[in-house]
Scaffold this motif. Structure first.
Motif, PDB file in Angstrom:
ATOM      1  N   ASP A  52      -4.563  -0.586  15.826  1.00  0.00           N
ATOM      2  CA  ASP A  52      -5.588  -1.280  16.606  1.00  0.00           C
ATOM      3  C   ASP A  52      -6.810  -0.361  16.697  1.00  0.00           C
ATOM      4  N   LEU A  53      -7.899  -0.746  16.058  1.00  0.00           N
ATOM      5  CA  LEU A  53      -9.089   0.102  16.027  1.00  0.00           C
ATOM      6  C   LEU A  53      -9.641   0.355  17.429  1.00  0.00           C
ATOM      7  N   ASP A  54      -9.569  -0.636  18.301  1.00  0.00           N
ATOM      8  CA  ASP A  54     -10.095  -0.444  19.648  1.00  0.00           C
ATOM      9  C   ASP A  54      -9.322   0.640  20.394  1.00  0.00           C
ATOM     10  N   ARG A  55      -7.994   0.662  20.241  1.00  0.00           N
ATOM     11  CA  ARG A  55      -7.196   1.707  20.891  1.00  0.00           C
ATOM     12  C   ARG A  55      -7.505   3.066  20.283  1.00  0.00           C
ATOM     13  N   ARG A  57     -10.313   3.977  18.904  1.00  0.00           N
ATOM     14  CA  ARG A  57     -11.644   4.371  19.348  1.00  0.00           C
ATOM     15  C   ARG A  57     -11.610   4.863  20.787  1.00  0.00           C
ATOM     16  N   ALA A  58     -10.828   4.203  21.638  1.00  0.00           N
ATOM     17  CA  ALA A  58     -10.760   4.605  23.042  1.00  0.00           C
ATOM     18  C   ALA A  58     -10.201   6.014  23.176  1.00  0.00           C
ATOM     19  N   ASP A  61     -12.689   8.614  21.759  1.00  0.00           N
ATOM     20  CA  ASP A  61     -13.771   8.884  22.716  1.00  0.00           C
ATOM     21  C   ASP A  61     -13.294   9.807  23.829  1.00  0.00           C
ATOM     22  N   ALA A  68     -12.790   7.246  14.335  1.00  0.00           N
ATOM     23  CA  ALA A  68     -11.615   6.435  14.662  1.00  0.00           C
ATOM     24  C   ALA A  68     -11.339   5.494  13.501  1.00  0.00           C
ATOM     25  N   GLY A  70      -8.802   2.146  12.035  1.00  0.00           N
ATOM     26  CA  GLY A  70      -7.905   1.052  12.380  1.00  0.00           C
ATOM     27  C   GLY A  70      -6.704   0.958  11.482  1.00  0.00           C
TER      28      GLY A  70
END
Length: 345
Positions: A52-55, A57-58, A61, A68, A70
């Protein structure tokens, strides 16, 4: 007979900057260990990769990583990643360690190293053939009090070691989807907790001549409680236990002919070491402490960086042979209580 694959010689890391890490996974362990990695001198988190790219990236950060991804494949292909830390679930370690090795990347694999001894051997053999560094993230072996205890035993301070007792128990609410009970994720009390308890007799007694085990399984079929008796031909022994069904003292004791050592809870990151020399009645006791910075993972990252700078294929403090052999002992105990992974076939 097939011709053995020749082993390659690793190339020492020579660039002037800090060792650049890529973290595979964005879960709890990746975050906890990643915070220590970020704060370990001569190391930096360059990238985080997850499905999951959002995870990803989080977490990137949070750790100050500039990149990051995915997918795991993208991370191991990044030319600016010097070494990969596999922080996914047990059931993925074998696949992800090989993914990194096949990309020519040194790799640190979260404990338990793999699901089985066979898988562990495949990973270390592949790393040796490619000439890349590989290590199990058994941070306990690098803990300053554990290293000091080995020095005390080697000096004969407590005489000859005759037995070791180690337990690791923590009560978890049963949830078939939880990683500790889900066989597809490598759910296992032994792999999650017992690997720590098994480390102590191995460090102070070595490989046993025989192992017997008892225990019980969870409703999913994973091992939930396991007790092992390690026996040695000369009469020495070890009691090793783990459970996800109850809390336990979570301590380890090394008994010698002239005294004993006790690692105060939690044994995977002991807070102090009690050294008792002499009889229970008139012996002399000393309690040793050592500062553990951050979450306790920093020594393992420092050791990996040291090995990469030296051009080593394995750490002398966490050798491949030990990792593979301890996986074999856990295989025997797990199968003895009837807990099986598809990888056992």
């Amino acid at each position: 007979m097939p011709t053995p694959t020749p082993k390659s010689t690793p190339t020492p890391l020579t660039h002037d900057g800090p060792v650049r890490w890529g973290i595979l996974g964005a879960g709890v362990i990746a975050g906890s260990a990643g915070a220590d990695l970020r704060d370990t001198p001569d190391n930096t988190v360059h990238a985080v990769g997850a499905r999951d790219l959002d995870r990803a990236r989080a977490l990137a950060d949070t750790l100050g990583a500039p990149v990051a991804y995915g997918s795991y494949a993208e991370l191991v292909a990044d030319p600016d990643v010097d070494v990969v830390y596999v922080a996914t679930t047990h059931g993925q370690h074998h696949e992800h360690a090989l993914l990194a090795v096949e990309a020519g990347k040194p790799v640190l694999v979260e404990k338990a190293f793999t699901l089985t001894e066979r898988q562990a051997r495949e990973v270390v053999d592949a790393a040796g053939a490619r000439g890349v560094f590989c290590m199990e993230a058994m941070w306990t072996r690098l803990h300053p009090l554990v290293r000091r205890a080995r020095e005390i035993v080697a000096a004969g301070t407590i005489g000859e070691v005759v037995s070791v007792t180690a337990d690791h128990g923590w009560a978890f609410d049963y949830d078939p989807a939880h990683r500790l009970f889900d066989l597809a994720a490598g759910g296992s009390a032994l792999l999650d907790l017992g690997v720590y308890a098994a480390t102590f007799p191995w460090l102070f007694l070595g490989a046993p001549d025989d192992v017997v085990a008892t225990g019980r399984r969870s409703p999913t079929g994973s091992d939930a409680t396991v007790a092992m008796l390690w026996s040695y031909a000369d009469g020495r022994y070890a009691n090793v236990s783990c459970t996800v069904e109850a809390f336990s003292p979570c301590e380890a004791t090394v008994v010698g002919t002239g005294g004993w050592l006790t690692f105060r809870r939690p044994l995977f990151r002991p807070t102090s070491l009690l050294v008792h020399v002499g009889s229970p009645r008139d012996g002399v006791e000393e309690e040793l402490t050592a500062p553990v910075e951050g979450n306790g993972y920093r020594p393992q990252f420092a050791e990996v960086a040291r090995c990469l700078r030296a051009g080593l294929v394995e750490s002398p403090l966490v050798p491949h042979a030990d990792t593979v052999a301890i996986m074999g002992l856990m295989d025997r105990a797990r199968l003895a209580v009837g807990a099986r992974f598809p990888a056992d076939d």
